[in-house]
Scaffold this active site. Structure first.
Site, short mmCIF file in Angstrom:
data_model
loop_
_atom_site.label_atom_id
_atom_site.label_comp_id
_atom_site.label_asym_id
_atom_site.label_seq_id
_atom_site.Cartn_x
_atom_site.Cartn_y
_atom_site.Cartn_z
N CYS A 180 0.80 -1.22 0.00
CA CYS A 180 0.00 0.00 0.00
C CYS A 180 0.83 1.27 0.00
O CYS A 180 0.50 2.23 -0.72
CB CYS A 180 -0.98 0.00 1.16
SG CYS A 180 -0.22 0.04 2.81
N HIS B 288 -1.86 0.97 6.96
CA HIS B 288 -2.45 1.02 5.63
C HIS B 288 -2.52 2.48 5.17
O HIS B 288 -2.83 3.38 5.95
CB HIS B 288 -3.85 0.41 5.63
CG HIS B 288 -4.47 0.35 4.27
ND1 HIS B 288 -3.84 -0.19 3.18
CD2 HIS B 288 -5.68 0.80 3.81
CE1 HIS B 288 -4.61 -0.09 2.11
NE2 HIS B 288 -5.73 0.51 2.47
N ASP C 25 -8.62 4.16 -2.49
CA ASP C 25 -7.95 3.06 -1.78
C ASP C 25 -7.31 2.15 -2.82
O ASP C 25 -7.82 1.07 -3.12
CB ASP C 25 -8.97 2.32 -0.92
CG ASP C 25 -8.34 1.32 0.02
OD1 ASP C 25 -7.10 1.34 0.16
OD2 ASP C 25 -9.07 0.51 0.63
#
Length: 283
Positions: free
Chosen positions: A80, A117, A134
């Site tokens: 991420c 994250h 995202d």
């Protein structure tokens, strides 16, 4: 929402043409909501998620030059922090307003987990709403989700929901849910507290080096196409579909290179591949 210009996401160092070729986008470049949707979809369906450098003990670098060499010019993916640093540079270069954020992956856990994250909150020039991008989770969503309490989206059968809950010190917690075969599962929680690349460097260091991090223990890769989500966890290869069905098989360590290339579009050199195979055999 105004971008915090006290921190630069180094969009000027980005090879924008190479990135757009990588995700298959060749349209207009004005910072509109349509472009944001196209970028998000192209990114999550073109650039895989993987943790191979962490497993190999190779430093995970988050400067734009290193990230684009790996994720754009190379036949690799990333996790991420790498994805979001790259996507933030793209957004900055194209003129979007945004703020970076950190989230805690939950997946139904009943304990507090570290904020490891990375996500983005973005606005477009032709739309006043705030959108959750995202792009670094490995399994969608296909497009941005409006950051509003109770938002539900269905992108080609993949369903997500956002909830806002009161948090401590008056800071709201946001929860992202994904509909799975067993019902709605909380995926991660986050706040709108702005983060910067140095925050991501700290989080990435933990994820890629700490003995308790799952990412240093076994190969993990994901590829999301919209039609399916494919995941490799050590030697377990699973294919998930929007209707909640899935298929699973075990691979042999000798298959690893072929599976990474054919199923995930990831190519590693012979020496690193041998080390990854040896790790699977010893495990």
């Amino acid at each position: 929402m105004q971008t915090d210009r006290t921190h630069d996401w180094n969009g000027d160092l980005l090879d924008l043409d190479a990135y757009l070729d990588r995700i298959g986008y060749h349209g207009e470049r004005a910072p509109t909501l349509d472009l944001l949707r196209a970028l998000h979809r192209g990114h999550v369906t073109s650039i895989p998620f993987e943790n191979l450098n962490a497993v190999l003990g190779v430093p995970v670098l988050l400067d734009v030059e290193s990230v684009q060499d790996k994720l754009v010019r190379g036949s690799r993916g990333g996790y991420c922090f790498e994805h979001v640093v790259l996507f933030a540079a793209v957004l900055e270069r194209l003129g979007f307003e945004f703020s970076a954020m950190s989230g805690r992956v939950t997946l139904g856990a009943d304990k507090i987990l570290p904020a490891t994250h990375a996500l983005l909150a973005v606005t477009a020039a032709d739309d006043e709403r705030l959108w959750l991008c995202d792009v670094g989770f490995g399994c969608g969503p296909l497009e941005p989700i409006e950051l509003a309490d109770g938002t539900e989206v269905d992108y080609e059968g993949w369903k997500f929901r956002l909830e806002r809950r009161p948090g401590v010190f008056g800071i709201d917690d946001w929860w992202l849910y994904q509909l799975k075969a067993g019902g709605w599962e909380d995926r991660h929680t986050f706040t709108l507290n702005p983060q910067y690349t140095i925050d991501y460097v700290v989080g990435s260091h933990y994820v890629s080096t700490h003995a308790r991090s799952p990412f240093v223990k076994r190969p993990f890769a994901q590829r999301f196409t919209g039609a399916h989500h494919r995941r490799l966890d050590a030697t377990t290869l699973t294919t998930f579909r929007p209707d909640g069905s899935s298929t699973e098989r075990k691979i042999e360590p000798a298959e690893l290179g072929q599976v990474l290339e054919e199923e995930f579009g990831i190519s590693v050199d012979a020496g690193d591949l041998a080390r990854l195979r040896d790790g699977l055999r010893s495990a």
